[in-house]
Motif scaffolding. Structure first.
Motif, short mmCIF file in Angstrom:
data_model
loop_
_atom_site.label_atom_id
_atom_site.label_comp_id
_atom_site.label_asym_id
_atom_site.label_seq_id
_atom_site.Cartn_x
_atom_site.Cartn_y
_atom_site.Cartn_z
N GLY A 57 0.78 -1.23 0.00
CA GLY A 57 0.00 0.00 0.00
C GLY A 57 0.81 1.28 0.00
N ALA A 58 2.11 1.22 -0.22
CA ALA A 58 2.92 2.43 -0.23
C ALA A 58 2.46 3.41 -1.31
N LEU A 59 2.22 2.90 -2.51
CA LEU A 59 1.79 3.77 -3.61
C LEU A 59 0.38 4.30 -3.36
N ALA A 60 -0.51 3.44 -2.90
CA ALA A 60 -1.89 3.86 -2.65
C ALA A 60 -1.96 4.94 -1.58
N CYS A 61 -1.19 4.76 -0.52
CA CYS A 61 -1.18 5.77 0.55
C CYS A 61 -0.61 7.10 0.07
N ALA A 62 0.45 7.04 -0.71
CA ALA A 62 1.09 8.28 -1.19
C ALA A 62 0.21 9.04 -2.17
N LEU A 63 -0.60 8.31 -2.93
CA LEU A 63 -1.40 8.93 -4.00
C LEU A 63 -2.89 8.90 -3.69
N ALA A 64 -3.26 8.74 -2.43
CA ALA A 64 -4.66 8.54 -2.06
C ALA A 64 -5.56 9.69 -2.48
N ALA A 65 -4.99 10.87 -2.69
CA ALA A 65 -5.81 12.03 -3.08
C ALA A 65 -6.09 12.06 -4.58
N ASP A 66 -5.57 11.08 -5.34
CA ASP A 66 -5.63 11.16 -6.80
C ASP A 66 -6.69 10.26 -7.44
N GLY A 67 -7.69 9.83 -6.71
CA GLY A 67 -8.72 8.97 -7.30
C GLY A 67 -8.15 7.63 -7.68
N VAL A 68 -7.62 6.90 -6.70
CA VAL A 68 -6.83 5.70 -6.94
C VAL A 68 -7.68 4.43 -6.85
N TYR A 69 -7.43 3.53 -7.80
CA TYR A 69 -7.87 2.14 -7.72
C TYR A 69 -6.62 1.28 -7.59
N SER A 70 -6.61 0.41 -6.59
CA SER A 70 -5.47 -0.48 -6.39
C SER A 70 -5.89 -1.91 -6.72
N ILE A 71 -5.18 -2.53 -7.67
CA ILE A 71 -5.55 -3.87 -8.17
C ILE A 71 -4.43 -4.84 -7.81
N THR A 72 -4.81 -5.93 -7.15
CA THR A 72 -3.83 -6.92 -6.74
C THR A 72 -4.46 -8.29 -6.70
N ASP A 73 -3.64 -9.33 -6.80
CA ASP A 73 -4.13 -10.70 -6.63
C ASP A 73 -3.96 -11.17 -5.20
N SER A 74 -3.44 -10.31 -4.33
CA SER A 74 -3.09 -10.71 -2.97
C SER A 74 -4.05 -10.12 -1.94
N TRP A 75 -4.73 -10.99 -1.21
CA TRP A 75 -5.57 -10.55 -0.10
C TRP A 75 -4.73 -9.86 0.97
N LEU A 76 -3.51 -10.37 1.19
CA LEU A 76 -2.62 -9.77 2.18
C LEU A 76 -2.26 -8.34 1.79
N SER A 77 -2.02 -8.11 0.50
CA SER A 77 -1.70 -6.75 0.04
C SER A 77 -2.88 -5.81 0.28
N GLN A 78 -4.09 -6.29 0.05
CA GLN A 78 -5.26 -5.46 0.32
C GLN A 78 -5.36 -5.11 1.80
N GLN A 79 -5.12 -6.10 2.67
CA GLN A 79 -5.19 -5.82 4.10
C GLN A 79 -4.09 -4.87 4.53
N ALA A 80 -2.91 -5.01 3.93
CA ALA A 80 -1.82 -4.08 4.24
C ALA A 80 -2.19 -2.66 3.84
N THR A 81 -2.83 -2.51 2.68
CA THR A 81 -3.24 -1.18 2.22
C THR A 81 -4.26 -0.57 3.18
N ARG A 82 -5.26 -1.36 3.57
CA ARG A 82 -6.26 -0.86 4.53
C ARG A 82 -5.59 -0.43 5.83
N HIS A 83 -4.70 -1.29 6.34
CA HIS A 83 -4.02 -0.99 7.60
C HIS A 83 -3.19 0.29 7.50
#
Length: 376
Positions: A57-83
């Motif tokens: 989630g480093a990219l998603a957090c840094a660019l969260a103000a830019d209308g971001v969609y984050s696409i991944t095959d990893s459930w762990l990556s999604q949970q990391a982004t939320r956290h």
């Protein structure tokens, strides 16, 4: 925990599952930094940003103000982004999280891609992107310089259009591609191959381990699976579901759960049961999850596992250790954990310490099959 310094703020980022505070592993790498530096040095975009394969989630957090969609095959990556969004006081709905098989928003303004280890997964993602790109979409990918090969660039050229690379920076490199809708032959991104010794045809989505043949660890494991169980069995870290498929065959009165942190793995498992043992679908369940998180204690008769010893490109055994602890918690008294693993990992001692017992069922030059029983 690690801190990523940006031009306007500092982000505190955690890996997921969280590790001990003294772990030297970071939740971001030089490729993340290079992409963010590029975004900071170029005019801001007006429209949607798609991010692929954002590990923690480093990219998603840094660019969260830019209308971001984050696409991944990893459930762990999604949970990391939320956290990490929550940890940095960013609204969770600032980033839309999509799995690797979801439909993409059309006409994105910018696409950022962390180049995955699997060339097949990259091809699947680029082909899916082609359905929504416009010639105006900015497309930038990044990865370790040593992991960006001629074949990587040729794939971008073939599917997207003209492609160039940047100079290396901190041993990372950028890939710039311009969408020109090149003529592209159809390709079924689900591979199919016969399972030796059976009449089964195994289906693998692009991001699933051992995409074109049976891996040698599973080949040994499938010869030493339990039989005659009439309770619940879990194929933990199921991948394409070969082990669970054979568990269905050997245990006709059991209920088999296929669980993995990869959406493509779980989809492959479901497809393999539907294609090879359709009458058994009614006694199967399919779960995308972090090991056995949230699973009720003392509820399983058997857990079968071919545990990973890496997360993305990082070699680590902490995920396997979590799988073992979850299995011990969820097994009924008298229930068993069976695993196949590389001999050098010495999981025998770990399981003996955790369960109080461990038996070696089989071994060859590289792998070992182990069994532990919950006695208390």
């Amino acid at each position: 925990m690690s801190q990523l310094e940006l031009s306007n703020r500092l982000l505190t980022l955690h890996r997921f599952p969280q590790m001990r505070a003294e772990s030297p592993l970071q939740a971001w790498d030089a490729a993340d930094e290079y992409l963010l530096r590029h975004c900071a040095e170029t005019p801001s975009v007006s429209g949607t940003t798609l991010i692929f394969n954002d590990a923690f989630g480093a990219l998603a957090c840094a660019l969260a103000a830019d209308g971001v969609y984050s696409i991944t095959d990893s459930w762990l990556s999604q949970q990391a982004t939320r956290h990490n969004l929550a940890h940095n006081q960013l609204a969770e709905d600032a980033v839309q999280l999509l799995d690797s098989l979801a439909e993409l928003p059309v006409a994105p303004a910018r696409v950022l891609i962390k180049v995955p280890r699997s060339l097949a997964l990259l091809e699947q993602q680029l082909r899916t992107l082609c359905q929504v790109l416009t010639p105006e979409t900015e497309i930038v990918a990044a990865g370790k310089a040593k992991d960006i090969h001629t074949s990587t660039l040729q794939l971008f050229e073939k599917i997207i259009g003209p492609t160039t690379t940047s100079l290396a920076w901190k041993k990372a490199r950028l890939i710039h591609a311009a969408y020109r809708a090149p003529a592209l032959a159809d390709s079924d991104m689900v591979s199919v191959w016969p399972l030796d010794g059976t009449n089964y045809q195994i289906h693998n989505h692009a991001g699933v381990f051992s995409r074109s043949s049976l891996d040698i660890g599973a080949r040994l494991f499938m010869q030493h699976l339990p039989q005659g169980i009439d309770g619940d069995i879990v194929d933990l870290g199921c991948g394409n579901g070969v082990i669970g498929l054979l568990a269905l065959q050997h245990n006709p009165h059991s209920r088999v759960h296929f669980t993995d942190e990869s959406w493509m793995a779980v989809a492959s498992s479901r497809l393999n049961v539907a294609s090879n043992r359709p009458d058994d679908l009614a006694r199967c369940e399919f779960h995308v999850n972090n090991a056995l998180a949230g699973w009720p204690a003392d509820s399983l008769q058997a857990v079968l596992c071919n545990p990973p010893f890496h997360q993305q490109s990082t070699i680590t055994t902490h995920i396997a250790w979590q799988m073992f602890r979850d299995a011990q918690r969820c097994l009924q008294r008298g229930g068993e954990l069976r695993i196949v693993c590389n001999r050098h990992l010495d999981y025998f001692q770990k399981l003996k310490k955790l369960f109080g017992n461990c038996t070696m069922l089989a071994t060859d030059k590289k792998f070992v099959v182990l069994r532990s029983v919950k006695l208390r």
